[in-house]
Write a protein that holds these residues in place. Structure first.
Motif, PDB file in Angstrom:
ATOM      1  N   PRO B 100      61.720  76.317  -2.724  1.00  0.00           N
ATOM      2  CA  PRO B 100      63.094  75.878  -2.454  1.00  0.00           C
ATOM      3  C   PRO B 100      63.242  75.396  -1.015  1.00  0.00           C
ATOM      4  CG  PRO B 100      62.994  78.273  -2.605  1.00  0.00           C
ATOM      5  CD  PRO B 100      61.631  77.775  -2.945  1.00  0.00           C
ATOM      6  N   GLY B 101      63.987  74.342  -0.815  1.00  0.00           N
ATOM      7  CA  GLY B 101      64.248  73.831   0.529  1.00  0.00           C
ATOM      8  C   GLY B 101      64.996  74.858   1.357  1.00  0.00           C
ATOM      9  N   PRO B 102      64.657  75.018   2.632  1.00  0.00           N
ATOM     10  CA  PRO B 102      65.258  76.054   3.474  1.00  0.00           C
ATOM     11  C   PRO B 102      66.766  75.906   3.673  1.00  0.00           C
ATOM     12  CG  PRO B 102      63.899  74.543   4.794  1.00  0.00           C
ATOM     13  CD  PRO B 102      63.638  74.235   3.343  1.00  0.00           C
ATOM     14  N   VAL B 103      67.284  74.710   3.643  1.00  0.00           N
ATOM     15  CA  VAL B 103      68.716  74.503   3.895  1.00  0.00           C
ATOM     16  C   VAL B 103      69.497  74.286   2.594  1.00  0.00           C
ATOM     17  CG1 VAL B 103      70.435  73.004   5.012  1.00  0.00           C
ATOM     18  CG2 VAL B 103      68.275  73.528   6.186  1.00  0.00           C
ATOM     19  N   THR B 104      68.940  73.498   1.692  1.00  0.00           N
ATOM     20  CA  THR B 104      69.701  73.089   0.498  1.00  0.00           C
ATOM     21  C   THR B 104      69.276  73.813  -0.773  1.00  0.00           C
ATOM     22  OG1 THR B 104      68.147  71.354  -0.129  1.00  0.00           O
ATOM     23  CG2 THR B 104      69.876  70.755   1.460  1.00  0.00           C
ATOM     24  N   GLY B 105      68.127  74.451  -0.750  1.00  0.00           N
ATOM     25  CA  GLY B 105      67.621  75.073  -1.967  1.00  0.00           C
ATOM     26  C   GLY B 105      67.035  74.081  -2.947  1.00  0.00           C
ATOM     27  N   ALA B 106      67.124  72.790  -2.638  1.00  0.00           N
ATOM     28  CA  ALA B 106      66.550  71.762  -3.524  1.00  0.00           C
ATOM     29  C   ALA B 106      65.033  71.926  -3.556  1.00  0.00           C
ATOM     30  CB  ALA B 106      66.914  70.371  -3.018  1.00  0.00           C
ATOM     31  N   PRO B 107      64.421  71.746  -4.724  1.00  0.00           N
ATOM     32  CA  PRO B 107      62.983  71.987  -4.827  1.00  0.00           C
ATOM     33  C   PRO B 107      62.155  70.983  -4.025  1.00  0.00           C
ATOM     34  CG  PRO B 107      63.859  71.128  -6.901  1.00  0.00           C
ATOM     35  CD  PRO B 107      65.031  71.407  -6.022  1.00  0.00           C
ATOM     36  N   LEU B 108      61.223  71.521  -3.255  1.00  0.00           N
ATOM     37  CA  LEU B 108      60.289  70.689  -2.488  1.00  0.00           C
ATOM     38  C   LEU B 108      58.949  70.753  -3.207  1.00  0.00           C
ATOM     39  CD1 LEU B 108      61.213  71.967   1.095  1.00  0.00           C
ATOM     40  CD2 LEU B 108      62.252  70.089  -0.229  1.00  0.00           C
ATOM     41  N   LEU B 109      58.508  69.635  -3.724  1.00  0.00           N
ATOM     42  CA  LEU B 109      57.253  69.581  -4.477  1.00  0.00           C
ATOM     43  C   LEU B 109      56.074  69.749  -3.514  1.00  0.00           C
ATOM     44  CD1 LEU B 109      57.431  69.108  -7.598  1.00  0.00           C
ATOM     45  CD2 LEU B 109      59.426  68.245  -6.375  1.00  0.00           C
ATOM     46  N   LEU B 110      55.198  70.687  -3.816  1.00  0.00           N
ATOM     47  CA  LEU B 110      54.110  71.014  -2.883  1.00  0.00           C
ATOM     48  C   LEU B 110      53.118  69.873  -2.733  1.00  0.00           C
ATOM     49  CD1 LEU B 110      53.480  74.716  -3.966  1.00  0.00           C
ATOM     50  CD2 LEU B 110      54.976  73.837  -2.146  1.00  0.00           C
ATOM     51  N   ASP B 111      53.044  68.984  -3.716  1.00  0.00           N
ATOM     52  CA  ASP B 111      52.114  67.853  -3.632  1.00  0.00           C
ATOM     53  C   ASP B 111      52.635  66.705  -2.770  1.00  0.00           C
ATOM     54  OD1 ASP B 111      50.197  69.037  -5.196  1.00  0.00           O
ATOM     55  OD2 ASP B 111      50.980  68.213  -7.074  1.00  0.00           O
ATOM     56  N   ALA B 112      53.911  66.753  -2.405  1.00  0.00           N
ATOM     57  CA  ALA B 112      54.490  65.653  -1.616  1.00  0.00           C
ATOM     58  C   ALA B 112      54.007  65.742  -0.172  1.00  0.00           C
ATOM     59  CB  ALA B 112      56.009  65.708  -1.668  1.00  0.00           C
ATOM     60  N   PRO B 113      53.581  64.630   0.423  1.00  0.00           N
ATOM     61  CA  PRO B 113      53.072  64.670   1.793  1.00  0.00           C
ATOM     62  C   PRO B 113      54.143  64.936   2.843  1.00  0.00           C
ATOM     63  CG  PRO B 113      53.136  62.407   0.972  1.00  0.00           C
ATOM     64  CD  PRO B 113      53.435  63.297  -0.193  1.00  0.00           C
ATOM     65  N   ALA B 114      55.405  64.707   2.503  1.00  0.00           N
ATOM     66  CA  ALA B 114      56.518  64.957   3.425  1.00  0.00           C
ATOM     67  C   ALA B 114      57.805  65.060   2.628  1.00  0.00           C
ATOM     68  CB  ALA B 114      56.630  63.844   4.459  1.00  0.00           C
ATOM     69  N   TRP B 115      58.826  65.625   3.246  1.00  0.00           N
ATOM     70  CA  TRP B 115      60.119  65.786   2.575  1.00  0.00           C
ATOM     71  C   TRP B 115      61.219  65.843   3.618  1.00  0.00           C
ATOM     72  CZ3 TRP B 115      62.498  70.124   4.458  1.00  0.00           C
ATOM     73  CH2 TRP B 115      61.671  71.104   5.005  1.00  0.00           C
ATOM     74  N   PHE B 116      62.434  65.604   3.176  1.00  0.00           N
ATOM     75  CA  PHE B 116      63.593  65.903   4.017  1.00  0.00           C
ATOM     76  C   PHE B 116      64.761  66.304   3.137  1.00  0.00           C
ATOM     77  CE2 PHE B 116      65.547  61.764   3.282  1.00  0.00           C
ATOM     78  CZ  PHE B 116      64.484  60.872   3.237  1.00  0.00           C
ATOM     79  N   GLU B 117      65.605  67.159   3.703  1.00  0.00           N
ATOM     80  CA  GLU B 117      66.785  67.640   2.987  1.00  0.00           C
ATOM     81  C   GLU B 117      68.027  66.960   3.552  1.00  0.00           C
ATOM     82  OE1 GLU B 117      65.698  71.946   3.850  1.00  0.00           O
ATOM     83  OE2 GLU B 117      66.645  72.082   1.858  1.00  0.00           O
ATOM     84  N   CYS B 118      69.008  66.755   2.688  1.00  0.00           N
ATOM     85  CA  CYS B 118      70.196  65.988   3.066  1.00  0.00           C
ATOM     86  C   CYS B 118      71.482  66.618   2.554  1.00  0.00           C
ATOM     87  CB  CYS B 118      70.123  64.589   2.459  1.00  0.00           C
ATOM     88  SG  CYS B 118      68.715  63.622   2.996  1.00  0.00           S
ATOM     89  N   LYS B 119      72.552  66.387   3.302  1.00  0.00           N
ATOM     90  CA  LYS B 119      73.916  66.737   2.873  1.00  0.00           C
ATOM     91  C   LYS B 119      74.696  65.433   2.687  1.00  0.00           C
ATOM     92  CE  LYS B 119      73.970  71.370   4.051  1.00  0.00           C
ATOM     93  NZ  LYS B 119      74.499  72.495   3.238  1.00  0.00           N
ATOM     94  N   VAL B 120      75.296  65.295   1.533  1.00  0.00           N
ATOM     95  CA  VAL B 120      76.047  64.073   1.219  1.00  0.00           C
ATOM     96  C   VAL B 120      77.268  63.948   2.126  1.00  0.00           C
ATOM     97  CG1 VAL B 120      77.373  62.860  -0.575  1.00  0.00           C
ATOM     98  CG2 VAL B 120      75.287  64.124  -1.185  1.00  0.00           C
ATOM     99  N   THR B 121      77.460  62.743   2.685  1.00  0.00           N
ATOM    100  CA  THR B 121      78.650  62.496   3.509  1.00  0.00           C
ATOM    101  C   THR B 121      79.627  61.538   2.822  1.00  0.00           C
ATOM    102  OG1 THR B 121      77.608  60.640   4.663  1.00  0.00           O
ATOM    103  CG2 THR B 121      77.333  62.819   5.648  1.00  0.00           C
ATOM    104  N   ASP B 122      79.107  60.589   2.048  1.00  0.00           N
ATOM    105  CA  ASP B 122      79.947  59.555   1.438  1.00  0.00           C
ATOM    106  C   ASP B 122      79.311  59.073   0.138  1.00  0.00           C
ATOM    107  OD1 ASP B 122      81.898  58.680   3.847  1.00  0.00           O
ATOM    108  OD2 ASP B 122      79.896  59.068   4.638  1.00  0.00           O
ATOM    109  N   ALA B 123      80.139  58.555  -0.735  1.00  0.00           N
ATOM    110  CA  ALA B 123      79.641  57.959  -1.975  1.00  0.00           C
ATOM    111  C   ALA B 123      80.466  56.726  -2.300  1.00  0.00           C
ATOM    112  CB  ALA B 123      79.721  58.967  -3.123  1.00  0.00           C
TER     113      ALA B 123
END
Lengths: 160, 160
Positions: B100-123
């Motif tokens: 789980p991502g440290p801030v969002t809890g979104a799953p971070l796939l271990l095979d991915a070479p990099a990741w970032f977590e985000c908070k939605v601001t606008d849609a």
């Protein structure tokens, strides 16, 4: 959040390199941009990040329309020229020939392998670039075999 | 506007391939997406197109947060798996390990070479995909040497 780690991760996003062009009240400008993506099939929308406090930003905001000129691998010379404001002389902008876009009047660079014209539908002003959402209203292709230039094909970075 | 010309021009936009992951009320999902770009340096924003009427769209909208998992050249297997809904079993999603991502809890796939977590601001809801603008709040890099996968490195198209 570690700044360097964030920069490394964000630089792994695949960005291209494009010429954003605009006409407003008889004036032309062209800016090299990188942050552009399709955003919808129906209607055909794109989204792009346009740096705030720039002439191009102001002209896009005021005219509500623009064109995107694609660049092919190897066209770094034309990309580099439009890091600066375009200089308009007769039928050239900073030495490159153009024609006005049929719908928007935005300059279409004749060296670009493809282009499309857009009408702005929405803008999100939250960071140092405005997120501009726009509908594609006309398009043209001059060279169907062109290989589009990715930012990472160049020595430049724009992201992080 | 000629439909085929518009398609050819828009397919010259440089898109990547990413895993968009989200957690909401204990449920996880992962979707392969292509329409993502940085949108600001300060604050660090990204913009992405998320297909409307999908589980992922609904979960991002309700949770207001997500993670992006980068993919490297050659990771088409994992990209293909997440064209479908993720199946959660213990510490795996559709067979791929995650944390789980440290801030969002979104799953971070271990095979991915990099990741970032985000908070939605606008849609921006205007087309068949919603333009989601979000601030990057945490990031990690597992493989600094990974070469990011561009959509045109694959046999797939998503755009036009």
């Amino acid at each position: 959040m570690n700044f360097e780690t964030k920069k490394t991760a964000l630089r792994m996003i695949s960005h291209g390199l494009y010429l954003l062009s605009v006409e407003h009240e008889g004036h032309y400008n062209v800016s090299t941009i990188s942050w552009l993506s399709q955003a919808s099939f129906d209607p055909p929308l794109v989204m792009m990040g346009v740096k705030c406090d720039t002439l191009t930003h102001s002209m896009v905001e005021q005219s509500g329309q623009f064109a995107i000129n694609m660049l092919a691998v190897g066209q770094t010379d034309i990309a580099q020229v439009f890091f600066k404001h375009a200089e308009h002389e007769a039928d050239k902008l900073s030495g490159y020939g153009f024609e006005p876009g049929p719908v928007t009047g935005a300059p279409l660079l004749l060296d670009a392998p493809a282009w499309f014209e857009c009408k702005v539908t929405d803008a999100v002003k939250r960071g140092d670039h405005t997120v501009v959402v726009a509908e594609v209203v006309e398009a043209g292709v001059r060279d169907t075999n062109a290989k589009p230039m990715a930012l990472r094909d160049t020595a430049w970075h724009y992201g992080g």
